[in-house]
Design a protein around this motif. Sequence first.
Motif, PDB file in Angstrom:
ATOM      1  N   GLY A 248       5.238  41.573  32.020  1.00 46.11           N
ATOM      2  CA  GLY A 248       5.306  42.339  30.969  1.00 46.11           C
ATOM      3  C   GLY A 248       5.106  43.967  31.361  1.00 46.11           C
ATOM      4  N   GLU A 249       3.772  43.774  31.830  1.00 46.57           N
ATOM      5  CA  GLU A 249       3.088  45.250  32.186  1.00 46.57           C
ATOM      6  C   GLU A 249       4.109  46.004  33.286  1.00 46.57           C
ATOM      7  N   ARG A 250       4.550  45.280  34.359  1.00 50.53           N
ATOM      8  CA  ARG A 250       5.330  45.685  35.484  1.00 50.53           C
ATOM      9  C   ARG A 250       6.842  46.278  34.938  1.00 50.53           C
ATOM     10  N   SER A 251       7.124  45.616  33.827  1.00 51.54           N
ATOM     11  CA  SER A 251       8.356  45.766  33.387  1.00 51.54           C
ATOM     12  C   SER A 251       8.258  47.345  32.521  1.00 51.54           C
ATOM     13  N   THR A 252       6.943  47.342  31.789  1.00 50.16           N
ATOM     14  CA  THR A 252       6.779  48.730  31.112  1.00 50.16           C
ATOM     15  C   THR A 252       6.775  49.825  32.099  1.00 50.16           C
TER      16      THR A 252
END
Length: 256
Positions: A248-252
Motif C-alpha cells: 500500500g505504501e509503494r502504491s501511494t
Amino acid sequence: MSTSTSAVPAFTADLPTLLSLAAALSLMPLAFVLGTSLIPSSQLRNRLLFFWHAYDACTHLFIEGTFLYHCFFSYKQLQPGETAPLVHGPPYFLNRPDRAYGPAYGVGASARMWQEYGKADARWLGADLGVVCLEILTVFIGGPLAVYICYLLTKASSTSTPAVSKAKYSGRLWFLCISLAVAELYGGFMTFGPEWFSGNSALETNDPVYLWLYLVYFNILWVFVPLWVLYVAWGEMRTAFTVAAAAGERSTKKLN
C-alpha cells in the motif's frame, strides 16, 4: 489430586488392552504416511501441519465416532427398580430412565477400547450429557474440518498450483486452522474443567499408566499442538498484513 471413588482395577497388559492401545496409536503412523506422501519434503512446516490434522481427523472420526455410536445404540435395559452404576438420576440420556447407555454396555473391539479408557475417566463408560454434546461437535464438525484442512494443505503445498490459487487456499487454510485450534482448546477445557472444579471424581490418577498414558498423553496433544498452530497462524497473519501495508505504501508513493 483427588481421584475417582469407584474401585478401578490396576492396569493389566492383557491382549484386549494391548490391542485397544495399538488401535489408538496406529492412527499416528497412518497420518505420517499420508503426510510424507502428499506434502513435499521441502515444506516441513506444512508436512507437520498435515500430519497433525490428519491424526486429528482420524481420531475424531474413527475413535470418538465409535464413542458416540455406543452412546446412542449400546445400552442395558433396566428392570423396574433396577439402577445402573453410570446412571446417577435425572436428567436421563434421551429421556430414557429405563435404559443405561454407553460403551460400558456395548460389545466388540470399539466398545472394549472405550471400556479400557473408561478405567481412567469413568465418564467415557456411559453417556455423560456434557461429554456427548462436546463429542457431537467434535465428530461432526471438528473431524470433517480437519479433513478439509488437509485438502487445503495439499493444494497450498503443491508446485502445480497457480500462485493466485495458492493465495486463495492459504486464506481459507489459516482461517480454518485458527478456528479448529481454538475449538480444540475450548473442548479440552470443557472436558476436564468440570472435573478440576469438582475434585476429579471421575478420574483415576493413582495408577501411573492411567494417569500418564491415558489421561495426560492421550489429551495433552490437543493442548500443545493447537497452541503451536495458533502461533504459526499468527506469524502468517502478521506477515500478510506487513506485506499488504508495504504494498500500500509503494502504491501511494507511485501515485504521488
